[in-house]
Structure formats: structure tokens, C-alpha cells
Design an enzyme around this catalytic site. Structure first.
Site, PDB file in Angstrom:
ATOM      1  N   CYS A 285       0.841  -1.199   0.000  1.00 11.77           N
ATOM      2  CA  CYS A 285       0.000   0.000   0.000  1.00 11.77           C
ATOM      3  C   CYS A 285       0.870   1.239   0.000  1.00 11.77           C
ATOM      4  O   CYS A 285       0.421   2.321  -0.360  1.00 11.77           O
ATOM      5  CB  CYS A 285      -0.963  -0.003   1.170  1.00 11.77           C
ATOM      6  SG  CYS A 285      -0.149  -0.179   2.741  1.00 11.77           S
ATOM      7  N   GLU A 386      -4.943   2.991  -7.708  1.00 15.33           N
ATOM      8  CA  GLU A 386      -3.949   2.037  -7.230  1.00 15.33           C
ATOM      9  C   GLU A 386      -3.916   0.802  -8.133  1.00 15.33           C
ATOM     10  O   GLU A 386      -4.960   0.234  -8.438  1.00 15.33           O
ATOM     11  CB  GLU A 386      -4.307   1.619  -5.802  1.00 15.33           C
ATOM     12  CG  GLU A 386      -3.255   0.746  -5.160  1.00 15.33           C
ATOM     13  CD  GLU A 386      -3.558   0.454  -3.694  1.00 15.33           C
ATOM     14  OE1 GLU A 386      -4.682   0.022  -3.399  1.00 15.33           O
ATOM     15  OE2 GLU A 386      -2.652   0.647  -2.861  1.00 15.33           O
TER      16      GLU A 386
HETATM   17  C1  UN1 Z   1       1.290  -2.412   3.468  1.00 15.81           C
HETATM   18  O1  UN1 Z   1       1.668  -2.498   2.307  1.00 15.81           O
HETATM   19  O2  UN1 Z   1       0.086  -2.601   3.773  1.00 15.81           O
HETATM   20  O3  UN1 Z   1       6.066   0.681   5.078  1.00 15.81           O
HETATM   21  C2  UN1 Z   1       2.194  -2.170   4.620  1.00 15.81           C
HETATM   22  C3  UN1 Z   1       6.117  -0.384   4.441  1.00 15.81           C
HETATM   23  C4  UN1 Z   1       5.920  -1.681   5.183  1.00 15.81           C
HETATM   24  C5  UN1 Z   1       4.474  -1.912   5.443  1.00 15.81           C
HETATM   25  C6  UN1 Z   1       3.606  -1.875   4.248  1.00 15.81           C
HETATM   26  N1  UN1 Z   1       6.647  -1.657   6.429  1.00 15.81           N
HETATM   27  O4  UN1 Z   1       6.344  -0.404   3.250  1.00 15.81           O
END
Ligand code: UN1
Length: 495
Positions: A285, A386
Site C-alpha cells: 500500500c 492504485e
Molecule cells: C502495506 O503495504 O500494507 O512501510 C504495509 C512499508 C511496510 C508496510 C507496508 N513496512 O512499506
């Protein structure tokens, strides 16, 4: 070929789904490799799991928080011991390269040790009363049974972000892991059991959203829901939870911008762009999915980025030297493919990639070429929606102010990055970027567990994991102790 059969964990016992139904978990790098069969749970399994959690809450809430925390310390140590085994199982289950799945287990380890410290904090506030001989304080109380719905891209880390703070605060949990990655969550459950967590305090029901997730969200005895996943599903979860006034924490999508100014260290920005866009095959994300380039460096940066993207080694994440693993399933490949078509139709220029890889070593997996689009304008869908795959858009701009405006022009607000040597611009960007996370001279991915994690706008509904997860998993109780031995009336004009 025979494969292992896994069961739900309900009230401390490993049990099949009440219906007896199962689904298969396949290796995304090789569909002939079956990880195992997992229960395809429904409302009946959820009811049993919630009942077990409700029963366990009666005693778990009375265990002193520092003692609850000791179990997390033991779980953290067990994860250290089993890190390599669990990382390999995770790569086999969801595809990301071994260095990254080791990182995923490490994030759960970090979370265990960080949150264990909360066992001796869980601070409340004492404050003066407006009346004499009266004592006032506020305490954090557990909520009861909480429901956790977790995604496949961080199948051990994200469950740990939710489970560990929920547990240390005295809640009991029912978790529904993503159907693509139940095994990693099972491994985490196994760890908690071995660490001494009493039966029923954590329960796992595997299966699909409409059958296992929805009944959990709607269950009367579930006091809160914490969800990480797509905005589409998050919206449904939020609406269903709202019908019974259930607190819900939603952590959803991003369209994260990296801004590169003319004065940036270009090699550093290139390293960051490749890692941010193609690490985890773009399935974070926080992934860098828009790179905003100032005109002075745009041509050189683009040429170098494309050359390096072409050289990335795509393959099975368990093989040495592989930099980009498969996408988790066929639907994700189809989404990447769909957005390539959308981008082309919108007039973006395909600079490299754009196709699923289907030949030779790729024949039985879900592989997609690292893909770069140039000539992207901020209004295009490829610049706003996205993809959750290895697809990045390059957008050019003239001034710093324009870059901030473009970065903020989307519906999401999770992570942002600025590459510059100008400290004034860096601080202006920290102030002006509408996002839950801003990096200076580092890519948009790589959040650490003890800072607040989450975003603004359609990325979430205002809650944060990490630093303030305890806020979500506790409720305040205000306590007044009157030691005057007479009736004292607040808010009355006492003389
Ligand atoms: C996610 O993709 O839901 O900051 C979390 C980051 C990782 C967590 C991603 N530590 O890219």
C-alpha cells in the site's frame, strides 16, 4: 500429490470448518506446488470462534498487563528462532523474495518487543478534580473480543501490528487472514500458543471475505474491527460495522508519490525509485507508484530508471539473485494488465514492460514485467488509481509548488517521498504533503513499527497502527474517588 491439511484454531483446538469445506493455497511462482488445504469457514465457524474468544476474555482481561507482555517477549524470541523457516514458507505462499519475507518476519519480531513494553506502560492520566477531597483519573480498558481482517502482502507483519497491541491491552481476538496467505498467519498463531497464550485468547478462521469476514464484522459480540486491505472492501467493512456502531480501523490503498527535484542526488533517487516501485513486486500500500520528476533531471532520470528496470531479475523469490517475485494471484496479473491497457488508451507512453511473463521458467506462475510509463499527466487514471503491481508512472513538473499540488491531487494520502538537498524545500514538503507518512531522501516504503502508520483521505478512517494502535484497542474509563465522606456536587455552584 498429497498436501498438508490445516485447521482453524478455535478455543485452543485445531478444528476443520463446520461445513468440512476447504480451499487450496497455491505457490504463486509455481501453481503445481500446493502449500496446503485450509478451512473455508463460514458464519458457524465465526460464531464458535467468537464464543471461544468471549469465554477467554473473562480471565485474560484479569491477567496483569506486564504478564501478558511476557508472552509477547517469548513469542518474539520464538520468531527469531524460526525466522528462516517462516520466511521460506511465506515466499512459497505469496511470492515476495526471501530477503523481503525475512523482513516481514522481522517486522513481527520488532512489533513483539516494541508492544511488550506497553505491558508496563498503558498509561492513563490523573488530573485534579474540581472538588476537594476527590481524586480523578482515567484508565485504559480492553474492548473485549476484537475481529482482525488482514491482507496477503504482509501476512505475518500486519497480523502482528493488530494482534500484539490488542492482546497486551487485554482483548481476545478472532483473525481472518487473507485467503492467499493463511499459512503465515497460522505460523504466527502457532508461535503465540508455544509462547504460552491461553486457549481461546487468539482464534483463527480462514476463508473468504463474504463467508468468513462479513459474519465477523457483523457479529454482536465483536466489539471492534481492524481491517487492512483494499478501499473497495474497506468501504463495505466500514458500512457494515457502522450499522451497529462498532469501532473500525480501516487501512487501505495508496498512490504514493516520490518527488525528485533538480538538485537531488540522482543515483540515490534511482535506487529509491526501483526499491519503492518494484520491491514486493509493487504490492504494498506504500509502493512508489508515481514518480514526479522536475524538468531539469527528467530525461536523464527516465533513461536510467528504464535501463535499470529492464535489468531487474524476475523469478521465484526462493532463488538466489531474484529481485522481483511473482504477483500473488491471477487477478492481480489481470489488474496490472488492465491498467497497462488503460494507460495506453489514455495516451501514456510505455517505456518498458507491460506484459505478463508466461514462457519457460514463468509458465506456471503469476509473473509480470517491471513496467514504466512516461508522459503521464496527473489527470490520467494511471496517475490516480492504485494498481498494486509492478507498474510505475512518471510525471514531469516545472516548480516545487506544482509537484506538491500534483502529489496532493489524488484521493489517497498514505506515503510520500521527496528527494532534494534543499532543507527549506524539505521542511515545506513535510508541512504541505497530504499524507500520513513523508520521507525525505528515502523511498515511500519501509515504515518502522513504532511510528504511527496510516494515511489521510481515502487511505483510511483516521486511525493509526504502530504508535497509537493501543488507542484503538482500548477504551477510556474515567474514575472518580470521593474521599470527603459527604455528597459533593460537581457543576453546581458550590460556595
Ligand atoms: C502495506 O503495504 O500494507 O512501510 C504495509 C512499508 C511496510 C508496510 C507496508 N513496512 O512499506
Amino acid at each position: 500429490m498429497s498436501h498438508p491439511v490445516y485447521h482453524n484454531l478455535i478455543g485452543g483446538a485445531w478444528v476443520p470448518a463446520a461445513s468440512g469445506k476447504t480451499f487450496l493455497n497455491l505457490n504463486p511462482a509455481d501453481s503445481a506446488d500446493v502449500i496446503g488445504a485450509f478451512p473455508s469457514s463460514d458464519a458457524e465457524d465465526v460464531n464458535r470462534a467468537v464464543a471461544a474468544a468471549k469465554k477467554a476474555f473473562i480471565t485474560w482481561r484479569l491477567v496483569p498487563a506486564p504478564k501478558r507482555a511476557e508472552i509477547l517477549v517469548r513469542a518474539g524470541n520464538l520468531l527469531v528462532q524460526n525466522k528462516e523457516k517462516y520466511a521460506r514458507a511465506m515466499t512459497r505462499e505469496m511470492g515476495k523474495v526471501l530477503a523481503e519475507t525475512r523482513g516481514d518476519v522481522q517486522e513481527a519480531i520488532d512489533e513483539a518487543f516494541y508492544v511488550a513494553g506497553e505491558g508496563r506502560r498503558l498509561f492513563g492520566v490523573t488530573t485534579p478534580s474540581e472538588l476537594q477531597n476527590k481524586f480523578a483519573m482515567s484508565m485504559r480498558m480492553p474492548l473485549g473480543v476484537v475481529g482482525l481482517i488482514t491482507p496477503w502482502n504482509f501476512p505475518m507483519a500486519i497480523p502482528s501490528w493488530k494482534l500484539f497491541p490488542a492482546l497486551v491491552a487485554g482483548n481476545t481476538c478472532v483473525i481472518k487472514p487473507a485467503e492467499d496467505t493463511p499459512l503465515s498467519t497460522y505460523n504466527l498463531m502457532q508461535t503465540l500458543i508455544e509462547a504460552g497464550l491461553p486457549p481461546g485468547v487468539v482464534n483463527i478462521v480462514s476463508g473468504f471475505g463474504p463467508h468468513a469476514g462479513a459474519p465477523l464484522v457483523e457479529h454482536r459480540d465483536v466489539r471492534a474491527i481492524s481491517f487492512t486491505g483494499s478501499s473497495e472492501v474497506g468501504s463495505l467493512v466500514g458500512q457494515r460495522a457502522a450499522a451497529s456502531f462498532k469501532p473500525v480501523s480501516l487501512e487501505m490503498g495508496g498512490k504514493n508519490a516520490m518527488i525528485v527535484l533538480d538538485d537531488a542526488n540522482l543515483d540515490l533517487a534511482l535506487d529509491g525509485a526501483l526499491w519503492g516501485a518494484f520491491g514486493t513486486t509493487g504490492q504494498r500500500c506504500t509502493a512508489t507508484s508515481r514518480i514526479l520528476l522536475q524538468k531539469g533531471i527528467a530525461a536523464e532520470f527516465t533513461e536510467k530508471l528504464v535501463a535499470r528496470a529492464r535489468k531487474l531479475k524476475v523469478g521465484n523469490g526462493l532463488d538466489a539473485g531474484i529481485e522481483v517475485g511473482p504477483q500473488v494471484n491471477r487477478q492481480q496479473i489481470e489488474t496490472s494488465q488492465k491498467y497497462v491497457e488503460i494507460a495506453l488508451a489514455e495516451g501514456a507512453k510505455l517505456l518498458t514492460g507491460g506484459r505478463a511473463l508466461t514462457e519457460g521458467p514463468y509458465a506456471h506462475g503469476n509473473f509480470f514485467e517491471p513496467t514504466v510509463f512516461g508522459s503521464v499527466s496527473p489527470a490520467m487514471r494511471i496517475a490516480r488509481e492504485e494498481v498494486f503491481g509492478p507498474v510505475v508512472s512518471l510525471i514531469e513538473f516545472d516548480t516545487f509548488e506544482q509537484a506538491i499540488e500534483i502529489a496532493n491531487s489524488i484521493d489517497y494520502g498514505l506515503s510520500t517521498a521527496l528527494y532534494t538537498k534543499n532543507v527549506n524545500r524539505a521542511f515545506a514538503a513535510i508541512r504541505d504533503l497530504e499524507a500520513g507518512i513523508t520521507y525525505i531522501n528515502a523511498p515511500t516504503i519501509g515504515a518502522e513499527v513504532h511510528l504511527p502508520f496510516g494515511g489521510v483521505k481515502q487511505t483510511g478512517n483516521g486511525h493509526r497502527e504502530g504508535l497509537s494502535a493501543i488507542d484503538f484497542f482500548t477504551t477510556w474509563k474515567a474514575v472518580y474517588v470521593d474521599y470527603s465522606d459527604k455528597l459533593q456536587r460537581a457543576q453546581i455552584d458550590n460556595q
